[in-house]
Structures are given as C-alpha cells and as structure tokens.
Design a protein around this motif. Structure first.
Motif, PDB file in Angstrom:
ATOM      1  N   MET A  19       2.135 -11.049   8.664  1.00  0.00           N
ATOM      2  CA  MET A  19       2.504 -10.503   7.351  1.00  0.00           C
ATOM      3  C   MET A  19       3.938 -10.002   7.345  1.00  0.00           C
ATOM      4  O   MET A  19       4.670 -10.205   6.387  1.00  0.00           O
ATOM      5  N   LEU A 264      11.874  -2.565   3.700  1.00  0.00           N
ATOM      6  CA  LEU A 264      10.516  -2.079   3.460  1.00  0.00           C
ATOM      7  C   LEU A 264       9.528  -2.729   4.438  1.00  0.00           C
ATOM      8  O   LEU A 264       8.637  -2.067   4.978  1.00  0.00           O
TER       9      LEU A 264
ATOM     10  N   LEU B  14       1.947   7.827   1.806  1.00  0.00           N
ATOM     11  CA  LEU B  14       3.099   7.026   2.232  1.00  0.00           C
ATOM     12  C   LEU B  14       2.778   5.534   2.124  1.00  0.00           C
ATOM     13  O   LEU B  14       3.564   4.750   1.614  1.00  0.00           O
ATOM     14  N   ILE B  18       4.558   2.803  -0.211  1.00  0.00           N
ATOM     15  CA  ILE B  18       5.192   1.580   0.305  1.00  0.00           C
ATOM     16  C   ILE B  18       4.707   0.358  -0.464  1.00  0.00           C
ATOM     17  O   ILE B  18       5.497  -0.486  -0.884  1.00  0.00           O
ATOM     18  N   SER B  21       6.154   0.332  -3.862  1.00  0.00           N
ATOM     19  CA  SER B  21       7.586   0.004  -3.828  1.00  0.00           C
ATOM     20  C   SER B  21       7.797  -1.494  -3.654  1.00  0.00           C
ATOM     21  O   SER B  21       8.716  -2.077  -4.246  1.00  0.00           O
ATOM     22  N   GLY B  22       6.948  -2.110  -2.821  1.00  0.00           N
ATOM     23  CA  GLY B  22       7.052  -3.567  -2.621  1.00  0.00           C
ATOM     24  C   GLY B  22       6.864  -4.295  -3.941  1.00  0.00           C
ATOM     25  O   GLY B  22       7.626  -5.197  -4.299  1.00  0.00           O
ATOM     26  N   LEU B  25       9.894  -3.710  -6.262  1.00  0.00           N
ATOM     27  CA  LEU B  25      11.067  -4.539  -5.942  1.00  0.00           C
ATOM     28  C   LEU B  25      10.878  -5.970  -6.453  1.00  0.00           C
ATOM     29  O   LEU B  25      11.815  -6.586  -6.970  1.00  0.00           O
ATOM     30  N   MET B  28      11.231  -5.991 -10.183  1.00  0.00           N
ATOM     31  CA  MET B  28      12.648  -5.785 -10.495  1.00  0.00           C
ATOM     32  C   MET B  28      13.423  -7.106 -10.330  1.00  0.00           C
ATOM     33  O   MET B  28      14.236  -7.482 -11.174  1.00  0.00           O
ATOM     34  N   LEU B 260       5.890 -12.005  -3.231  1.00  0.00           N
ATOM     35  CA  LEU B 260       6.055 -10.668  -2.642  1.00  0.00           C
ATOM     36  C   LEU B 260       4.982  -9.712  -3.145  1.00  0.00           C
ATOM     37  O   LEU B 260       4.454  -8.899  -2.385  1.00  0.00           O
ATOM     38  N   LEU B 263       1.896 -10.663  -1.229  1.00  0.00           N
ATOM     39  CA  LEU B 263       1.972 -10.263   0.184  1.00  0.00           C
ATOM     40  C   LEU B 263       1.826  -8.748   0.343  1.00  0.00           C
ATOM     41  O   LEU B 263       1.155  -8.264   1.257  1.00  0.00           O
ATOM     42  N   TYR B 266      -1.774  -7.817  -0.356  1.00  0.00           N
ATOM     43  CA  TYR B 266      -2.578  -8.372   0.747  1.00  0.00           C
ATOM     44  C   TYR B 266      -2.459  -7.467   1.977  1.00  0.00           C
ATOM     45  O   TYR B 266      -3.459  -7.072   2.579  1.00  0.00           O
ATOM     46  N   THR B 267      -1.205  -7.118   2.309  1.00  0.00           N
ATOM     47  CA  THR B 267      -0.959  -6.264   3.479  1.00  0.00           C
ATOM     48  C   THR B 267      -1.659  -4.915   3.321  1.00  0.00           C
ATOM     49  O   THR B 267      -2.309  -4.423   4.246  1.00  0.00           O
ATOM     50  N   VAL B 270      -5.360  -5.375   3.866  1.00  0.00           N
ATOM     51  CA  VAL B 270      -5.683  -5.621   5.281  1.00  0.00           C
ATOM     52  C   VAL B 270      -5.628  -4.311   6.070  1.00  0.00           C
ATOM     53  O   VAL B 270      -6.476  -4.052   6.924  1.00  0.00           O
ATOM     54  N   GLU B 271      -4.640  -3.463   5.721  1.00  0.00           N
ATOM     55  CA  GLU B 271      -4.508  -2.205   6.463  1.00  0.00           C
ATOM     56  C   GLU B 271      -5.689  -1.264   6.234  1.00  0.00           C
ATOM     57  O   GLU B 271      -5.915  -0.351   7.020  1.00  0.00           O
TER      58      GLU B 271
END
Lengths: 369, 370
Positions: A19, A264, B14, B18, B21-22, B25, B28, B260, B263, B266-267, B270-271
C-alpha cells in the motif's frame, strides 16, 4: 544488520508495504505525467526547427522566431549569403500565420511556402507526396482527421482555395499546426516580389556554424542571423511565456500535491510500525540504528514506487503515441531527477517525524508505554 | 452500531486525520486542476460575457470574435438600429497587437469602444474610465506583469497614449486587454468608416433568433451570430489544439485522484482489520460488520471531501492573489459529480478488505484476532 531489520520489518506486513509503495507510485506517476505533458508540449513547439536538417536561420532584422511574427527581407540578401565562405546551401521559405478555412471550421496554422525538393518542407508524410503540384497544400494528418479532410478535398488559406495534396505527420503543437504550400503559390497569393521570410542555411562539412555566422554578419548586413538552436530557443521562450504559463502552474500544483501525498504515505507507513520501532528501542537499539532502519524502509518504498511509476508513465506515453492523441509525453532526465530529489527528501522528512519522537524517549519509558 | 463505528473511528484521531487528509489531497488535486481548465475557458469569453450584447454582426462567414479579422461598414449601424426589437447597436474595434513595452514584445488585445454607447471595461480597479482621444485603460494584471502604472505612456501602433485607468477581470492567462476610444482605434487601424464588429442588444421580450433573422435580412454580405455561438467558437478556437495538454492533465489528475481516494480508504480499513476480526469473533453478523465499515469509510471520505473543498477554495484564492492572470473556476456542477464518485470509490475500497474478514469463521477470527 539495519538493512536486514528494515527488509524483514517491511515484508512482514506485506499488504502494508504494498500500500505504501502504491501510494508512492501514484504520487510519483502524477508528478511524472504532468511534467511530461509540459515537456512534450514544449518539445512540439520546435518540431519544425528540430526536424529540418539545416544549421543557420536568416530572418528579417529584429525577428527571432516564428510565432505571431512576420518576417520579410530582400531575396538578394539570401543570394549574398550563398557566396559567404563555408556556406553549402541557402533554401528560402515564406511564412505566415493564417487560418485554414475548412467549410464552417477554422484552424490556426503556420503556413510555410517551400520549394519542393529543397529544405523547409514536411519531414514526414502520412499520405501523399511532399512533391506538391501547383495549387496543392499539405496539412497535418490530425487536422485532416479532425475536420474529415481527404486528399483531393479543398480548403481556403492565404485568401485562396487549395487542394489537399498530402498529409504530413507530427506538425501539430499546442497552439497550431503547420501547413505547406508551394513557394510560388505563396508568393502569388500574398503578392510578394523579391523578398523571402526566412532562409535555411547549411554549412560545408567541417565548418563550425558559429564561425560561418560571424562571416555572414561581416559580409551581409540588415538581416538577423542565428543558429537553428537559437531560433528554436526563441520560439520556445515566447510561446512558453504565453501559453505555457497555465501548464506550468498546473504542473506546479500537481507537483506540490504529489509531494504532499508522498509525505503522507511515508508518515503513515512509519507510524503504522511505530510499535515495532518502540520495541527495538526498548530492547536497546541505538537511535542511530533506529533512524537508519526507518530511512532504509522509506528509501525501499520510494525506490519500489519510483520503478512502478516510471514504468506506468512510459506506458502512458507509449499509449498516447500509439493512439495519436495529439499530445506527447516526454519523460526525460530533468523530470526523473526532480522526482527522485523531491520524493527522497519529502519521504525522509515525513518518516523522521514519528521516529524522532521515539528516538527521544528513554528505553525504559518506551518499554513501559 | 453507528456508535461502534464512530467510536472506533475517532478513537485513533491521528489515523482518522491521516486518512481524511489523503482524501482531501486527492479531492483538491481533481478540483483544482479542473478549475484551471474551466477558468481558462471562461477567460476567453470574459469580454463577451460582460458586455450588453445578444447578437454580433461581423464580416461574412465570420463566427469568431477572438483573433478574428472582420470589417463591417459603419453605415450598417443605422440599418441595424432600424430593425424592430433592436435596443442598442455598439460598433467595436477588436484585434490583437504586439506592443513594445520596455523592450519586450507583448501580445495584447486592443478594444476600441464607443465612449457613449459602451463596449468598454465593465470593472475599473483604479483610475477613470472616461477617456480622451490619447488615453488608454490597461488591464490591471497585465499592467502589473509589465510594470506599468497610471500616468505611464505607451506606444500603440506608433502613437503615444497615457494610461489613465486600470480595469479588472480583463486579462487571460495568455494576454491582457487594453481599451481606447473607438475613433482612436479607427485612426490607428487606418480604417475610417468601419468597425470590426457591431454588438446588438435586443429590447426586452424580443425573440433573439427571430431578431437575428430580421437583421440578417437587412445586412447583405455580413454575418449575424448569437453571442453564445460566438463564445462557444472562441473557446473551441482558442483552446482547440492547445487544450489537449490541459485536458490530459485534468484527466490524469482525475484518475490518480480517485485512485488515491481508494488507496487511502483501503489502507485505513486494512489497518482496522484486527478490530473487525474481534467484532466478528464476538459474534457480530456480517451485515452489521459491513455497515460499520461502510459508515467509517463514508465518514472518512466525507470529512476528507469537505477538507478538500476548503483546501481547493483556499488554494484558488491564494493562486489568484499571487498570480492574478489565472482564473480558477471551481464549479459546483463539477463538485456535484466528483464528490459522490469519491464516496462510492471510498465504499468500494473499504469493501475489499472487510470482505475477507466477513468470510472468516468467527472461531478462526477469534484465534487470529488473539
């Protein structure tokens, strides 16, 4: 040792690693493609100069480019240049920026009047011959495709009707295309006598074009003499100043957002393993080693993402070329260098933030936490 | 259920910040680059958009305003004025000229407008708009770019003019515009008794298409075209081949932006896989598990999108201040298409990892979770 820990740690959470590599790849792809579009657009601007095999350009005094300019100087000056030592040949062209009027449509074009068999004509034909007959015109294959023009169809330019005699390849740039007519047709259409627009000079084998320019300047006054490269640079600068601004700005925005995404991604990747780093610290790993492990992981992710992104960017460039999309993507060493430096720096910075917090803690405290 | 999703989401602030924010971006990126493209198109037609004109009379077969070379006899003005339904006819000179400003060749649009009837600048930033014969109103951004100010003198086609006003909103990313009196433009162009175009405004309630036909019947050998048609052709001509790279950049940014978003969500999912595994192990049904995950994805994508919107408007404002020749048009119609798509991508991206958890037997999930 650190390398081994970094690799093991990275690949242990394979999905996590993939990832972060994916995130890096997307960000780098974004930067490379946007940069490539700008470089491609700028390269297209000077196709005429780049593809025509000559050494020195002669133009009207004070004129240094093609775009939105008109240049006329006495043909006798071109004749005088022919006699200068070191000059092999001088082929003159006419030039005017005009609209190709195709039915109801108008398309901006550089119209070049050239002498078939001499320099200044199309460098690659898609269909038909570059050996034009009187009253014929060569237009770019993409313009023909866009306006459904075929060989034998008619269009109006320079105030006259011309029959399409051939289709050229690769003459469309971001502002216009290039159309070619015969030199004598251009002269008649514009009512010109005893003048030329530009002359393309070739030098004899072994002669340095700069030396020949010096001799031409000494012997023939009242014209602008420049190397082919200087002529191309002037063209690029003018159009880039005007039309390139918006592409540059969009490119910059894409670059900054790409860097932010990279940062990031690196930050998240380090943060997700912060517990493992804490354990390393608790069992006595020195800060230097800890930071080394993090940086190595970051570099491995960036290199992985970079390789994928470059492969994808070249695939996009190839796809655009194959599809004759009218836009070319140039991925050159400056783009790659910019990406490597930007990505490397931002990744190291972003992954440092969480690890420096751990590095600042006492091992016993880490263990308790 | 909603409670579980939110608590889980906000517990690790946090991580939530994150992922948002991903998404921000990515949003944007998509909106800002499209804003550039929309802005460039809008700038091309800014003059026509802001003038009181419904129909344009031009030379025969001419359907463009920008960069067109048109000649219309001034005697046509009276003929058009006499047509029923016509409120006003404004003769205008409009052409591109290359100015020599402090040794630099600067490509600029010249407008010669009728001081009594209109056709001049619609927004003054500084100075005055009532011109004398040898005075000029320069575009503010263009003046700033070329280090010109009120009171400066400038040569236009060999004649000296004094800058007495600076107009706003009259430049494009490529060129600026300056305004001089109609008669001065006619003299410079050595074309007395002519104009380049006639701007026709219709009386209230008049059918524009019928009026166009009526005027066309009175002015032989000239074109009468609607403002919208001319504007559309100007955009097509001006951004024609040039728009290729811009459109490609917008398309690439759109695709990468959506990837993005996918992803990132998805991330984030997964976390949290371990926590979902625990939920599964303690007997949570798949339907509920999916709902929790989808809600989390939706909240992350939504918060990210709102943050992205704020970033877009902030960045657009900043760019327009730093580089005023750019207009960034963040269109609500485009936002309305992009945001739902981003939310759908977010939900789909969260479905992939949670599907694996949902398929596991609760006992195995318990072992794995442990």
């Amino acid at each position: 040792m650190t390398v081994s820990i970094a690799w093991k740690n990275l690949f242990e959470g394979r999905a996590r690693f993939l990832m972060s590599v994916g995130g890096v790849a997307l960000a780098i792809l974004l930067i490379l493609v946007l940069d490539g579009v700008f470089a491609g657009a700028m390269k297209q601007l000077t196709f005429y100069m780049d593809k025509t095999p000559y050494d020195i350009t002669l133009a009207q005094e004070g004129v240094g480019n093609l775009h939105m300019t008109s240049s006329f100087f006495p043909a006798s000056k071109a004749g005088a240049v022919k006699k200068v030592r070191g000059v092999k040949g001088v082929d003159s062209i006419f030039y005017n920026s005009d609209y190709l009027v195709i039915g109801e449509n108008r398309s901006l074009a550089y119209v070049i009047g050239y002498q078939p068999g001499k320099l200044g004509g199309p460098w690659e034909m898609a269909e038909g011959s570059a050996d034009l007959k009187p009253g014929e015109i060569i237009v770019d294959e993409r313009i023909a495709d866009k306006y459904d023009l075929k060989i034998g169809d008619r269009l109006t330019v320079l105030g006259r009707s011309f029959k399409v005699g051939g289709l050229a390849k690769g003459t469309v740039n971001i502002t216009n295309s290039i159309a070619f007519v015969r030199y004598d047709d251009f002269e008649r259409a514009r009512g010109l006598r005893g003048v030329v627009s530009y002359s393309l000079v070739t030098v004899k084998r072994g002669e340095n074009p700069r030396d020949v320019i010096g001799r031409i300047k000494d012997e023939v006054k009242g014209i602008n003499v420049m190397t082919r490269e200087e002529f191309a640079d002037n063209e690029k600068r003018l159009v880039s100043d005007m039309a390139g601004d918006v592409i540059k700005m969009m490119n910059l925005v894409g670059f900054l957002i790409g860097l932010a995404v990279l940062g990031l991604t690196a930050y998240t990747a380090t943060l997700s393993k912060v517990r493992e780093y804490g354990i390393l610290k608790a069992i006595g790993a020195k800060n230097r080693k800890l930071i080394g492990v993090v940086f190595k992981q970051a570099i491995i992710s960036v290199v992985g993402g970079f390789v994928i992104a470059v492969a994808l960017a070249f695939a996009v460039a190839f796809g655009l070329g194959a599809a004759q999309a009218g836009v070319s993507l140039v991925i050159g060493p400056p783009s790659l260098l910019k990406v490597i430096l930007g990505a490397g720096l931002i990744t190291i910075l972003a992954s440092s933030i969480p690890i420096l917090r751990i590095a600042g803690l006492n091992p016993a405290e880490v263990f308790r936490r | 259920m909603v409670d579980v999703a939110r608590r889980n989401l906000f517990q690790e602030k946090l991580r939530f910040a994150i992922s948002s924010s991903g998404v921000a971006l990515a949003i944007m990126l998509i909106l800002l680059l499209n804003g550039f493209l929309a802005g460039t198109n809008r700038q091309v037609t800014a003059y026509l958009d802001n003038e009181p004109v419904d129909l344009i009379v031009a030379q025969k077969d001419l359907k463009n305003f920008v960069g067109a070379s048109s000649v219309v006899p001034l005697s046509t003005v009276k003929k058009v004025e006499d047509v029923k339904g016509v409120e006003k006819v404004i003769p205008v000179f409009a052409s591109y000229v290359v100015l020599d400003i402090k040794g630099r060749k600067v490509f600029t649009q010249m407008i010669g407008y009728d001081r009594a009837k209109g056709g001049g600048p619609w927004q003054m930033a500084e100075g005055r708009s009532n011109l004398k014969d040898d005075e000029v109103i320069f575009d503010r951004t263009h003046a700033w770019k070329n280090d010109l100010k009120l009171g400066d003198k400038i040569k236009i086609l060999g004649k000296e003019f004094t800058i007495v006003g600076l107009s706003g909103g009259t430049s494009t990313w490529m060129t600026g515009t300056f305004f001089i009196p109609f008669d001065s433009a006619a003299k410079l162009r050595q074309a007395p008794g002519t104009a380049n175009f006639l701007f026709v405004s219709a009386a209230k309630g008049t059918n524009i298409d019928s009026l166009r036909k009526d005027i066309a019947g009175k002015v032989d050998g000239l074109s009468v075209v609607s403002k919208e048609q001319v504007a559309a052709r100007d955009v097509e001509l001006f951004t024609g081949v040039f728009s290729g790279p811009l459109r490609l950049m917008v398309a690439i940014s759109f695709l990468i932006g959506l990837m993005l978003v996918g992803l990132t969500i998805y991330t984030a999912t997964v976390e949290r896989a371990k926590e979902y595994g625990v939920l599964k192990a303690i007997g949570t049904r798949n339907r509920r598990l999916y709902l929790i995950v989808f809600e989390q994805a939706l909240v992350s994508a939504l918060v990210g999108s709102i943050l992205g919107l704020a970033l877009v408007f902030g960045a657009a404002k900043l760019i327009e201040v730093v580089r005023p020749q750019f207009l960034i048009l963040v269109e609500w119609s485009y936002i309305a298409r992009v945001l739902p798509l981003a939310l759908v991508i977010g939900i789909l991206a969260s479905y992939v990892p949670v599907r694996t958890v949902a398929r596991i037997d609760p006992a195995i999930a318990f072992r794995r979770g442990a």
